[in-house]
Design an enzyme around this catalytic site. Sequence first.
Site, PDB file in Angstrom:
ATOM      1  N   TYR A   1      35.125  16.645   3.865  1.00  0.00           N
ATOM      2  CA  TYR A   1      35.258  16.940   5.299  1.00  0.00           C
ATOM      3  C   TYR A   1      36.633  17.608   5.515  1.00  0.00           C
ATOM      4  O   TYR A   1      37.641  17.151   4.960  1.00  0.00           O
ATOM      5  CB  TYR A   1      35.125  15.646   6.097  1.00  0.00           C
TER       6      TYR A   1
ATOM      7  N   ARG B   1      47.215  -5.602  18.524  1.00  0.00           N
ATOM      8  CA  ARG B   1      47.295  -4.606  17.440  1.00  0.00           C
ATOM      9  C   ARG B   1      46.837  -5.228  16.120  1.00  0.00           C
ATOM     10  O   ARG B   1      46.157  -4.586  15.328  1.00  0.00           O
ATOM     11  CB  ARG B   1      48.727  -4.052  17.293  1.00  0.00           C
TER      12      ARG B   1
ATOM     13  N   LYS C   1      30.452   8.768  14.899  1.00  0.00           N
ATOM     14  CA  LYS C   1      29.186   9.447  14.618  1.00  0.00           C
ATOM     15  C   LYS C   1      27.996   8.483  14.780  1.00  0.00           C
ATOM     16  O   LYS C   1      27.752   8.011  15.873  1.00  0.00           O
ATOM     17  CB  LYS C   1      29.257  10.080  13.228  1.00  0.00           C
TER      18      LYS C   1
END
Length: 385
Positions: A100, A47, A198
């Site tokens: 966004y 982590r 993306k």
Amino acid sequence: MSTPRTKAARAGINRDKAFAAVVPPIYLSTTYGFAGFGEPPAYDYSRAHNPSRDITADTIAQLEGGTGAVMTASGMAAVTVPLLTLMPAGGTLLAPVDAYGGSWRVFDALARKGFFTLELVDFSDTDAALAAIERIRPDVVWLETPSNPLLRICDVTVLAEAAHAAKAKVVADNTFNSPAVMRPLELGVDVVMQSATKYLAGHSDVVSGVIVARKPSLLDDLAWWANCIGATGGAFDSYLVLRGVRTLYARSALAQRNAQAIAEALEANPLVNRVIYPGLASHPQHELAAKQQDGFGAIVTIELDGEQAVRAFVAGLECFTLAESLGGVESLISHPATMTHAAMPPEAQAAAGITPGMLRLSVGIEDADDLIADLEAGLGRVATI
Ligand SMILES: Cc1ncc(COP(=O)(O)O)c(C=O)c1O
């Protein structure tokens, strides 16, 4: 190995000390053995730190011109971690009026809980944005350029300078451009974040995010918060992003060439009310985009005559898939009002300039002639309504 394209293509290669694997291995282990008592390994728990994640983060940091980066589980984690890191309790966030939808949702939800005050401005109106910074004196200024889906461009250099003069930190969301098109850190921002889902990953097969810092002290704080709340990305996801990054510059060049050809073809068609693409001379910030970017990106927004026209247009498309997201090798089309920006109430959509006839195209790397023919066939359907 000096140019970004070379760095991207060779990212992670020649790193495997065990077997000289050309492609770096994926370290899935969650934990690592101590050499002895009091002798911790370089990596201890995934982590906090992971070798696969670090290769990807270092590569993207180099492409963005930053000191280092943190890979996160999603673009939204890459939105939230800088907010947690930079925003003092009761502070003020100045964000774009047409951010966004997902970013707006997290800003709005946290502001409603009273964690900070949210103020919105149209950053493409430089005078209004400078006046807002002066009046509000925000703690964090959030830039998104181009904006989604209006593709408004803001002057990053001027705004970052003003924000710093007002003692604010500046974050830029570079998702729509990627470092192949723009590097906001070079224009003065403190932190750049992206949905790596993306363009960086580029194949619509992984959800991931990245946060890049300009200064080492800020990088440490971002990494601390990402580990604290468990927002760091997975090893396998990081591997996929790295694989995508290798072809980022080639994909980006091809997609941008296609986008320019599509924008020009649609602008010449009277059935399209408006074509918004920074590479068109008709775009209000065309010159600013040319100045601060290396290209004009591969997102094209068009406006048809209302929702009925939209329905006819998208109904038979073959080379554009009606889907959310962007930045993959395949072309996608989305209807912001009912898809990406559905979380915004109608008044907020109207204030942001989102109309029922608006469509956003994420142009991929297919043949430009095929894409244009597909869109023109769609306009033929619109003509018969
Ligand atoms: C500009 C922008 N920022 C952030 C995000 C959030 O990224 P993710 O979907 O990877 O969480 C998106 C997703 O579409 C986006 O377009």
